[in-house]
Write a protein that holds these residues in place. Structure first.
Motif, mmCIF file in Angstrom:
data_model
loop_
_atom_site.group_PDB
_atom_site.id
_atom_site.type_symbol
_atom_site.label_atom_id
_atom_site.label_comp_id
_atom_site.label_asym_id
_atom_site.label_seq_id
_atom_site.Cartn_x
_atom_site.Cartn_y
_atom_site.Cartn_z
ATOM 1 N N CYS A 160 -4.300 -48.303 3.247
ATOM 2 C CA CYS A 160 -4.738 -47.034 3.842
ATOM 3 C C CYS A 160 -5.978 -47.245 4.707
ATOM 4 O O CYS A 160 -6.057 -46.755 5.844
ATOM 5 N N TYR A 161 -6.939 -47.994 4.175
ATOM 6 C CA TYR A 161 -8.195 -48.230 4.896
ATOM 7 C C TYR A 161 -7.934 -48.954 6.214
ATOM 8 O O TYR A 161 -8.515 -48.623 7.247
ATOM 9 N N LYS A 163 -5.448 -48.726 8.010
ATOM 10 C CA LYS A 163 -4.797 -47.814 8.951
ATOM 11 C C LYS A 163 -5.671 -46.606 9.271
ATOM 12 O O LYS A 163 -5.207 -45.603 9.802
ATOM 13 N N GLY A 164 -6.958 -46.718 8.920
ATOM 14 C CA GLY A 164 -7.910 -45.681 9.274
ATOM 15 C C GLY A 164 -7.976 -44.505 8.322
ATOM 16 O O GLY A 164 -8.541 -43.459 8.660
ATOM 17 N N ILE A 165 -7.430 -44.657 7.131
ATOM 18 C CA ILE A 165 -7.457 -43.583 6.133
ATOM 19 C C ILE A 165 -8.410 -44.006 5.020
ATOM 20 O O ILE A 165 -8.120 -44.917 4.247
ATOM 21 N N ASP A 166 -9.545 -43.353 4.952
ATOM 22 C CA ASP A 166 -10.609 -43.743 4.010
ATOM 23 C C ASP A 166 -10.662 -42.749 2.859
ATOM 24 O O ASP A 166 -11.015 -41.590 3.047
ATOM 25 N N PHE A 167 -10.314 -43.225 1.665
ATOM 26 C CA PHE A 167 -10.360 -42.363 0.479
ATOM 27 C C PHE A 167 -11.618 -42.586 -0.353
ATOM 28 O O PHE A 167 -11.703 -42.112 -1.482
ATOM 29 N N GLN A 258 1.169 -41.522 -10.492
ATOM 30 C CA GLN A 258 1.631 -40.782 -9.315
ATOM 31 C C GLN A 258 0.767 -41.077 -8.094
ATOM 32 O O GLN A 258 1.258 -41.054 -6.955
ATOM 33 N N LEU A 259 -0.503 -41.398 -8.328
ATOM 34 C CA LEU A 259 -1.407 -41.714 -7.222
ATOM 35 C C LEU A 259 -0.909 -42.906 -6.418
ATOM 36 O O LEU A 259 -1.060 -42.945 -5.194
ATOM 37 N N TYR A 260 -0.303 -43.878 -7.096
ATOM 38 C CA TYR A 260 0.220 -45.042 -6.383
ATOM 39 C C TYR A 260 1.215 -44.627 -5.300
ATOM 40 O O TYR A 260 1.151 -45.094 -4.151
ATOM 41 N N TYR A 261 2.114 -43.732 -5.640
ATOM 42 C CA TYR A 261 3.130 -43.295 -4.685
ATOM 43 C C TYR A 261 2.526 -42.418 -3.588
ATOM 44 O O TYR A 261 2.928 -42.494 -2.423
ATOM 45 N N LEU A 262 1.544 -41.617 -3.944
ATOM 46 C CA LEU A 262 0.891 -40.782 -2.938
ATOM 47 C C LEU A 262 0.114 -41.633 -1.934
ATOM 48 O O LEU A 262 0.106 -41.335 -0.734
ATOM 49 N N LEU A 263 -0.531 -42.687 -2.405
ATOM 50 C CA LEU A 263 -1.230 -43.591 -1.487
ATOM 51 C C LEU A 263 -0.236 -44.248 -0.534
ATOM 52 O O LEU A 263 -0.484 -44.358 0.670
#
Length: 286
Positions: A160-161, A163-167, A258-263
């Motif tokens: 995610c990071y 690809k510009g998605i910072d959680f 479930q967080l794994y799939y959402l990420l």
């Protein structure tokens, strides 16, 4: 390419496979998919660039392993091949029907039997796989919390990071997951790994499942994903529990799994899942 496909099918069926009809089903997230027929045996075909052959080989191996368990139903693999410009995966064509609660109840029993099988004392797999179009590492680990926090949550956060998605603080999130799972050391089960309604269908009154992302892990990962978007029928869960009762503390871990799939969905489909994923991470860090 079609000549190469015919040759692979000829080797599989023992007679030349003359393609009489070709129907393009749709172009999905990653692959083109086709239904071909020689007038006798329809075949489902996935096609991509030559570089995708390793992905198709991994998918074929996963389906074969699930098939060998004699528990859940999966499409037969007819072969993997390559032409001058493409690679392809050839599968049994499934005449899909509308599912019913009764069928899902039987599927619940079948999944429980899959999860009960012995086969590994560690978590992981002897080859890497893909979750959807995304590479999924499966190095063996003795500790479940380490495996899941690093090779599942940490891996997806990094993707995610990139690809510009910072959680937020990746190390903090990994450490939090490790801590919450630290006392949980489940029996390693062979999990489907990508089990939701989109990857199940009724065929000849039996539920078939496909597009797996298998590994030896916590069976609760499969169950958690079935509940994330459109939960399976109550008969599915009742029958699963009749064979292999769910641990009383499952709900404490469900949102972590479930967080794994959402990420994964957040960087594959960024316009739809990022806000929901942020909510899950905020709840995790509380």
């Amino acid at each position: 390419m079609w000549k190469s496909i015919s040759q692979v099918l000829a080797d599989q069926f023992g007679a030349y496979y003359f393609i009489k009809t070709k129907q393009k089903i749709h172009t999905g997230e990653t692959n083109e998919t086709w239904l071909i027929n020689d007038g006798i045996q329809p075949v489902f075909v996935k096609i991509n660039d030559r570089s995708y052959r390793s992905m198709f080989r991994a998918e074929a191996e996963q389906l074969e392993r699930l098939y060998q368990t004699k528990t859940v139903n999966v499409p037969k693999v007819y072969g993997v091949g390559i032409s001058q410009s493409h690679s392809f995966l050839l599968l049994e064509a499934l005449p899909i029907q509308k599912t019913s609660n009764q069928n899902m109840g039987i599927f619940g029993q079948q999944l429980a039997k899959l999860h009960l099988l012995d086969g590994s004392e560690k978590y992981g797999l002897d080859f890497d796989t893909w979750l959807g179009s995304i590479y999924q590492p499966n190095d063996w680990k003795n500790n479940w919390s380490t495996f899941f926090s690093e090779y599942r949550i940490g891996w997806q956060l990094q993707l995610c990071y990139e690809k510009g998605i910072d959680f937020g603080n990746i190390e903090l999130i990994i450490q939090t997951v490790t801590k919450k799972l630290n006392k949980h050391q489940p029996k390693p089960s062979l999990v489907h790994g990508n089990l939701w309604t989109e990857n199940c269908a009724l065929v000849n009154n039996q539920i078939f499942t496909y597009d797996p992302a298998i590994y030896w892990g916590d069976r609760e990962c499969d169950l958690a994903f079935t509940e994330l978007f459109e939960p399976f029928s109550k008969e599915f869960y009742e029958n699963y529990n009749s064979i292999y009762p769910v641990d009383k503390n499952f709900n404490e871990r469900k949102k972590i799994y479930q967080l794994y799939y959402l990420l994964n969905f957040s960087h594959r489909f960024p316009n739809h899942y990022i806000n929901l994923t942020k909510t899950f991470i905020d709840d995790l860090l509380k």
